[in-house]
Write an enzyme that holds these catalytic residues in place. Structure first.
Site, PDB file in Angstrom:
ATOM      1  N   HIS A   7       0.795  -1.223   0.000  1.00 22.44           N
ATOM      2  CA  HIS A   7       0.000   0.000   0.000  1.00 22.44           C
ATOM      3  C   HIS A   7       0.830   1.276   0.000  1.00 22.44           C
ATOM      4  CE1 HIS A   7      -4.116  -1.528   0.539  1.00 22.44           C
ATOM      5  NE2 HIS A   7      -3.564  -2.498   1.246  1.00 22.44           N
ATOM      6  N   LYS A  52      -9.033  13.312   4.666  1.00 18.58           N
ATOM      7  CA  LYS A  52      -8.131  12.156   4.635  1.00 18.58           C
ATOM      8  C   LYS A  52      -7.150  12.268   5.789  1.00 18.58           C
ATOM      9  CE  LYS A  52      -7.103  13.261   0.427  1.00 18.58           C
ATOM     10  NZ  LYS A  52      -7.184  12.040  -0.347  1.00 18.58           N
ATOM     11  N   ARG A  53      -6.435  11.191   6.015  1.00 14.27           N
ATOM     12  CA  ARG A  53      -5.408  11.205   7.066  1.00 14.27           C
ATOM     13  C   ARG A  53      -4.450  12.369   6.828  1.00 14.27           C
ATOM     14  NH1 ARG A  53      -0.650   8.352   6.707  1.00 14.27           N
ATOM     15  NH2 ARG A  53      -1.521   7.236   4.926  1.00 14.27           N
ATOM     16  N   LYS A  78       0.213  14.175   1.444  1.00 13.48           N
ATOM     17  CA  LYS A  78      -1.150  14.427   0.965  1.00 13.48           C
ATOM     18  C   LYS A  78      -1.402  15.926   0.754  1.00 13.48           C
ATOM     19  CE  LYS A  78      -2.949  10.229   3.158  1.00 13.48           C
ATOM     20  NZ  LYS A  78      -3.403   9.474   1.975  1.00 13.48           N
ATOM     21  N   THR A 113      -8.920   5.797  -2.001  1.00 13.32           N
ATOM     22  CA  THR A 113     -10.299   5.344  -2.234  1.00 13.32           C
ATOM     23  C   THR A 113     -11.273   6.488  -1.997  1.00 13.32           C
ATOM     24  OG1 THR A 113     -10.398   4.497   0.050  1.00 13.32           O
ATOM     25  CG2 THR A 113      -9.894   2.911  -1.698  1.00 13.32           C
ATOM     26  N   LYS A 167     -14.858   7.526  -3.954  1.00 16.49           N
ATOM     27  CA  LYS A 167     -16.143   7.791  -3.293  1.00 16.49           C
ATOM     28  C   LYS A 167     -16.675   9.164  -3.676  1.00 16.49           C
ATOM     29  CE  LYS A 167     -14.477   4.997   0.496  1.00 16.49           C
ATOM     30  NZ  LYS A 167     -13.581   5.067   1.650  1.00 16.49           N
TER      31      LYS A 167
END
Length: 832
Positions: free
Chosen positions: A367, A558-559, A564, A666, A670
């Site tokens: 991952h 998100k985390r 990110k 993901t 969504k």
């Protein structure tokens, strides 16, 4: 009718409104112990959950009996996280009885929304890893694939995130405080898990060298089972979670001596193993606890898998044809050594046969390409905690390197990359290499990620085993992430194209022809606005901030992690704020910036960025000069339930990671499925989303993964020059550095500024800033045209069919697991 069931049992399995109502009243009295006048909302939730569970159990048992009867090959999905969210609505939806339950509660004078809101989120995960695992469980059950999830029953999960003066503060997440009506405790399913001790060598009955792990400390793993309801309620699979128990709860001798804490010390130390998800591993004791957690659940799971296998088989020859074990990331990678230990030490198999079976049984999903996320445990720690496993790892490594030496042709650098042991500095066990070597298939989770795996972290192993790496792009379950989370849109879709999309998301492509239908576009907008009103109300409750429902909802949930690039988003927010203040007469597109996500407790930079976002929000939201044209909110304690409110309401989906660093994502799927347009880099599954939705229906910006690699290979870039050449960026950073958002501490954000300048800007925030602002401008201009925005939003929804986890799981089943659907035999009555 089966003689096992009395009439009352049949009643408990009926799905009509009257039967549900009677069941609710019965459970309230005889299990919850309340009458209707005294019952609280939480009492009614437990009542409903137990009554719905009744309607699941028979089919669950039928499913399990069928698997045993047919000796079906099973998938065992080992994951440290299962972010399953609330189960009441999910179970009702997959059973097809949401309306019946709503009516039954209405007849009792209750609001179903109030009952549903009383269920806590299961705190069994944090980010995409856990949400993917939950989607896979749903897809396996919905497609009739024999599947089991294995994980840990965390008492407190990760943590409950709260903000105090803008700082993230961690509190215990007490999701089990009032019990969990969905789970079945299995005190009879108890396995010993050993730690420490020493290894004795001896000769077995035929004179061969053998080993015995002795003088160990033992903890017991006790099972808790949760039924996983497939769509239609036909197949009910199992999520089995392990809870740690001490071998002795209480030392009476210590108690009598007055050493009261010491009397329960062993119990506390043992049960810490299942207390918290991801304990802070910044300290040695934290690292040790996390490593022991991983071994704890992996060992218990493998013991359980072998027990189940041996119920039907007397030798292990058929193990790979009856069990497929999937390692979800490196957390359960110690299972490679554990299965070897169980087969060789406990069941007497010869090494070569055990290794052949192990490789044929295991598969591994990678991952991440981030080196720090590819676990590597200190050799000295592994030797101390799991001495026998360290011996096994050494032997696996020695045999492998001896085999590889001929191919390496004296290339010691290549051999050092292949080795399971990183010999540099403090020697470490490379869990990614162990998982790769012990598995017959290794998969990435997006096309780009898989290719980068071959070129970077596993380049040398890929050269040794060129047929092992394959791609399985992630997917999401449409049952949870459209039908359940977004009833306004899902009902609209079903009225136009039928309900086939729920179990075959490819059918949603029929919506493409609706994109040019003016009436459908209006209905699509109406559904989106309904979701935005719900989110606006949620924001007001959580933060006290009022936001414009018709503003552009720009969402990054998100985390929290530097790659990110929430920092890029907040820098654009500051630049936009300045532009609005400088041009008060311009007709601005109102924008609401919505952030959510937790930072790991020891991740200080991520927590500092959260504080920056909250400080910027405090200034922007109270500045009358922007006339509510810009709002910034950071929603606390992001979880599945919050995601189900935020995602359907999003207009713009922020997927802005540094290219080459996000494996898949993901959340991007969504959000796009729910009609949000993506602004993102060509990273992870964004690449495939663009291919499916069309380049005109996504806002792509920034350096590509190849350009990032070239930039770094050529010595990087000078971020100070980039900043100096971009007045908007320079002004935003100057405001942050001079305390415009932190007047109480002007130096608060020095570490962020340092990282962006002298630190070299590793995540290329400044390098991508200008192009990100260009993409943001394009999005805001498009939002001025609601008809065209809606047309593109519809095309996003219509083209997301390929991103169903049903498709992903089918690819795993046919190309990795060799597992086939099994239709359970249901011999009871009362189901429709």
């Amino acid at each position: 009718m089966d003689a096992r069931y009395k009439s009352r049992d049949i009643e408990r399995r009926s799905l009509d409104v009257d039967s549900l109502k009677r069941s609710f009243l019965e459970w309230l009295v005889y299990s919850v112990g309340k009458d209707a006048r005294a019952a609280t909302r939480r009492d009614w939730f437990h009542t409903c959950a137990l009554a719905v569970r009744d309607r699941v159990v028979d089919r669950w048992m039928d499913t399990t009996r069928t698997y045993y009867h047919e000796d079906a090959k099973r998938v065992y999905y080992l994951s440290l996280e299962f972010l399953i969210g609330r189960l009441l609505t999910n179970s009702l939806s997959n059973l097809g009885i949401i309306d019946e339950c709503r009516q039954a509660l209405d007849r009792l004078g209750l609001s179903m929304d109030d009952v549903v809101d009383s269920e806590p989120d299961a705190a069994l995960g944090n980010g995409g890893l856990g949400r993917l695992a939950a989607c896979f469980l749903d897809s396996m059950a919905s497609q009739g694939l024999p599947g089991y999830g294995y994980g840990i029953r965390y008492e407190f999960g990760l943590f409950e995130q709260r903000f105090e003066n803008g700082w993230q503060i961690e509190h215990p997440e007490q999701w089990l405080q009032f019990g969990n009506p969905w789970e079945f405790a299995r005190p009879e399913v108890l396995y010993p898990v050993q730690f420490y001790g020493r290894v004795e060598e001896f000769r077995d009955s035929v004179g061969e060298r053998a080993y015995r792990w002795v003088d160990t400390e033992r903890v017991l793993a006790m099972a808790y089972d949760t039924p996983v309801v497939g769509y239609g309620g036909d197949t009910i699979n199992t999520l089995r979670l392990w809870s740690a128990r001490a071998t002795s709860d209480f030392n009476f001798g210590h108690f009598n001596e007055g050493a009261y804490m010491k009397a329960v010390e062993q119990k506390i130390l043992s049960e810490n193993l299942s207390r918290v998800l991801y304990p802070n591993d910044a300290t040695e004791i934290g690292k040790e606890l996390r490593f022991k957690q991983e071994y704890f659940f992996t060992s218990a799971s493998l013991q359980d898998i072998l027990r189940r296998y041996l119920q039907h088989h007397t030798t292990f020859d058929n193990l790979p044809s009856k069990a497929a074990i999937q390692l979800n990331d490196t957390h359960p990678a110690i299972g490679i050594a554990e299965l070897m230990r169980l087969l060789v030490d406990h069941h007497g198999l010869r090494w070569d046969k055990a290794w052949e079976l192990t490789q044929a049984t295991f598969a591994y999903t990678n991952h991440t390409l981030l080196p720090e996320a590819l676990e590597a445990w200190p050799v000295r720690m592994v030797e101390r905690i799991l001495p026998r496993h360290m011996q096994i790892i050494y032997e696996i490594n020695a045999k492998f390197l001896n085999r590889s030496k001929a191919r390496a042709a004296g290339d010691n650098t290549r051999l050092s990359h292949l080795s399971l042991i990183d010999e540099r500095g403090d020697r470490r066990v490379r869990m990614g290499n162990l998982a790769f070597l012990g598995s017959h298939k290794i998969n990435g989770v997006s096309a780009l990620h898989t290719e980068l795996m071959k070129e970077t972290v596993f380049a040398d192993l890929h050269a040794e085993f060129p047929d092992r790496i394959n791609n399985k792009t992630n997917g999401i379950t449409p049952r949870r992430w459209l039908k359940q989370a977004n009833p306004a849109l899902s009902e609209l879709i079903s009225t136009r194209i039928g309900e086939g999309w729920i179990s075959d998301l490819q059918q949603i492509s029929a919506l493409k022809e609706k994109a040019d239908d003016v009436v459908f576009r209006e209905e699509f907008r109406r559904a989106k606005r309904k979701n935005k009103k719900r989110l606006a109300a949620y924001i007001a409750r959580q933060t006290g901030e009022e936001v414009q429902v018709d503003s552009l909802f720009d969402v990054q949930v998100k985390r929290m992690h530097e790659y990110k690039r929430q920092l890029l988003n907040v820098l654009h927010t500051v630049a936009l704020y300045n532009e609005m203040r400088d041009n008060p007469t311009v007709s601005w597109v109102p924008v609401t910036k919505i952030f959510a996500g937790k930072a790991a407790p020891s991740y200080h930079m991520a927590k500092l960025i959260i504080k920056l976002i909250n400080d910027v929000a405090k200034v922007v939201n109270h500045d009358p000069s922007v006339h509510d044209n810009l709002k910034v909110v950071y929603l606390p304690n992001y979880n599945v339930t919050a995601a189900e409110i935020i995602i359907p309401a999003a207009d713009l989906s922020e997927q802005i990671s540094t290219a080459g660093m996000e494996a898949s994502g993901t959340g991007n799927m969504k959000l796009a499925l729910n009609g949000a347009l993506t602004i993102g880099t060509l990273d992870g599954a964004n690449v495939e989303i663009r291919e499916h939705v069309g380049a005109d229906n996504i806002f792509i910006f920034g350096l590509t993964a190849e350009e990032v690699n070239d930039l770094r290979a050529n010595g990087g870039f000078n971020p100070r020059e980039v900043i100096a050449s971009n007045p908007a960026l320079k002004r935003a950073l100057d405001m942050i550095s001079t305390g415009a958002f932190s007047p109480d501490d002007r130096n608060r954000y020095h570490p962020i500024l340092q990282a962006l300048t002298d630190g070299g800007d590793h995540f290329l925030v400044t390098a991508d800033f200008a192009d990100y602002c260009r993409a943001q401008d394009a999005a805001m201009q498009l939002y001025r045209d609601p008809e065209e925005w809606t047309r593109r939003a519809i095309l996003n929804t219509a083209n997301m069919g390929w991103f169903s986890s049903d498709r992903t799981v089918n690819e795993y089943a046919t190309e990795i697991w060799d597992v086939h659907p099994v239709k359970p035999t249901h011999d009871g009555e009362g189901f429709r």
